[in-house]
Design a protein around this motif. Structure first.
Motif, PDB file in Angstrom:
ATOM      1  N   UNK A  46      14.147  17.919  34.321  1.00 50.23           N
ATOM      2  CA  UNK A  46      14.342  17.548  32.921  1.00 50.23           C
ATOM      3  C   UNK A  46      15.802  17.739  32.512  1.00 50.23           C
ATOM      4  N   UNK A  47      16.411  18.819  32.960  1.00 48.49           N
ATOM      5  CA  UNK A  47      17.801  19.115  32.601  1.00 48.49           C
ATOM      6  C   UNK A  47      18.749  18.047  33.142  1.00 48.49           C
ATOM      7  N   UNK A  48      18.670  17.758  34.434  1.00 47.43           N
ATOM      8  CA  UNK A  48      19.616  16.810  35.028  1.00 47.43           C
ATOM      9  C   UNK A  48      19.400  15.398  34.492  1.00 47.43           C
ATOM     10  N   UNK A  95      22.492  25.304  26.858  1.00 38.47           N
ATOM     11  CA  UNK A  95      23.361  25.137  28.023  1.00 38.47           C
ATOM     12  C   UNK A  95      23.724  23.671  28.213  1.00 38.47           C
ATOM     13  N   UNK A  96      22.760  22.786  28.007  1.00 36.15           N
ATOM     14  CA  UNK A  96      23.000  21.352  28.134  1.00 36.15           C
ATOM     15  C   UNK A  96      24.027  20.882  27.109  1.00 36.15           C
ATOM     16  N   UNK A 101      26.421  22.616  25.824  1.00 36.80           N
ATOM     17  CA  UNK A 101      27.739  23.104  26.240  1.00 36.80           C
ATOM     18  C   UNK A 101      28.320  22.198  27.320  1.00 36.80           C
ATOM     19  N   UNK A 102      27.484  21.818  28.288  1.00 41.20           N
ATOM     20  CA  UNK A 102      27.952  20.930  29.357  1.00 41.20           C
ATOM     21  C   UNK A 102      28.409  19.593  28.781  1.00 41.20           C
ATOM     22  N   UNK A 103      27.660  19.045  27.827  1.00 38.36           N
ATOM     23  CA  UNK A 103      28.027  17.774  27.217  1.00 38.36           C
ATOM     24  C   UNK A 103      29.295  17.916  26.378  1.00 38.36           C
ATOM     25  N   UNK A 104      29.418  19.027  25.666  1.00 41.64           N
ATOM     26  CA  UNK A 104      30.615  19.275  24.859  1.00 41.64           C
ATOM     27  C   UNK A 104      31.848  19.353  25.747  1.00 41.64           C
ATOM     28  N   UNK A 105      31.722  20.023  26.880  1.00 37.69           N
ATOM     29  CA  UNK A 105      32.854  20.150  27.804  1.00 37.69           C
ATOM     30  C   UNK A 105      33.238  18.784  28.380  1.00 37.69           C
ATOM     31  N   UNK A 106      32.230  17.967  28.708  1.00 36.31           N
ATOM     32  CA  UNK A 106      32.514  16.640  29.255  1.00 36.31           C
ATOM     33  C   UNK A 106      33.232  15.774  28.227  1.00 36.31           C
ATOM     34  N   UNK A 107      32.798  15.830  26.964  1.00 34.68           N
ATOM     35  CA  UNK A 107      33.458  15.058  25.908  1.00 34.68           C
ATOM     36  C   UNK A 107      34.888  15.559  25.684  1.00 34.68           C
ATOM     37  N   UNK A 108      35.078  16.865  25.737  1.00 34.72           N
ATOM     38  CA  UNK A 108      36.414  17.437  25.574  1.00 34.72           C
ATOM     39  C   UNK A 108      37.348  16.927  26.664  1.00 34.72           C
TER      40      UNK A 108
END
Length: 302
Positions: A19-21, A116-117, A119-126
């Protein structure tokens, strides 16, 4: 025997990882799809990626007399910068025994996984907007938002006029500038990867709204100039840590029990670089404010 719903069985571990990936990968693909035809490049961690500038030097004359040597036109691609692809995100969080007992396994783990998801998306957008705002080399300006976008699109047209199938024109702007221009006008926005965007706005195919773009600036390019490089989480390294990945390999996730602390952990890892094929193909246009006539000048009021 009836099994308590809070018991962590192997099927729950795999289900949460899948589900996460899938959520992360689907969101990334939705974002890239909204942009047009951004190219995705799965690669190994440590791969070096070269960006380029295009240089053209026209011949002194295009017409020569019969029998004379035709002068050369020089077209070359010069190296710009080298980037190394690496695991930019290594994320880990733990859900305690007490949280699982209080809220149930599915709810407790899903809630913290969503954090956590995000945060990962925020980092990718950054990382994405950092590439846009720091790597572009072409600049222009225009009066108000419409003028800034129009002049920027004009620059883009000149840069890619000899390139076939350049694709979609994409503009990135600060929401304050867009809504300040629109005033009270009603508009329809769509959302991808947490980003709002407008289609067919001010002659651009798509306009993304993000506070990562400074107020007073608009950044634009074409989708065929954007490359999405990422660490492929398939293969021996991912298997060594029992990571679950989808078919793209964008991110790897593993869930496991921590018996010594009566906890349950989620570990996610991935790495990506969003880079232009041509750094001069990213145009930054400054929004200038039209000058107001001064009192008493050219017949204005005193």
């Amino acid at each position: 025997m009836t099994v308590d719903g809070n018991v962590v069985t192997s099927d729950k571990l795999v289900a949460h990882s899948i589900d996460f990936v899938e959520q992360f990968s689907d969101n990334v693909k939705t974002l890239l799809g909204a942009m047009g035809h951004v190219r995705m490049h799965p690669m190994a961690s440590g791969t070096q990626i070269q960006t380029y500038n295009k240089e053209t030097k026209e011949a002194a004359s295009r017409t020569v007399d019969e029998g004379e040597v035709i002068p050369l036109t020089q077209v070359k691609r010069t190296k710009d910068k080298v980037y190394t692809l690496s695991l930019t995100d290594k994320l880990r969080k733990v859900t305690t025994f007490e949280a699982i007992q209080q809220d149930g396994f599915d709810q407790a783990v899903t809630f913290t996984d969503q954090r956590l998801l995000s945060i990962a998306q925020k980092n990718a957008k950054k990382d994405f907007f950092s590439a846009l705002t720091s790597k572009g080399t072409t600049t222009t300006s225009g009066n108000a938002l419409q003028g800034a976008i129009s002049n920027g699109l004009g620059k883009l047209a000149g840069l890619f006029e000899d390139v076939d199938n350049v694709g979609t024109t994409i503009v990135y702007a600060n929401p304050s500038d867009v809504y300040g221009y629109l005033g009270k006008a009603q508009i329809t926005t769509q959302t991808a990867f947490g980003l709002k965007y407008l289609q067919d706005f001010l002659n651009a195919d798509v306009v993304f709204l993000s506070t990562s773009i400074p107020e007073g600036k608009v950044v634009m390019t074409v989708d065929n100039n954007i490359n999405f490089y990422y660490v492929d989480m398939h293969g021996q390294a991912g298997n060594a840590f029992n990571m679950t990945v989808d078919e793209t390999g964008l991110i790897g996730v593993t869930h496991s029990r921590l018996d010594d602390s009566l906890s349950y952990q989620t570990v996610a890892a991935g790495g990506w670089l969003i880079l232009p094929e041509r750094t001069d193909g990213i145009v930054t246009s400054s929004i200038t404010v039209p000058k107001q006539p001064q009192d008493g000048v050219n017949g204005t009021k005193n």
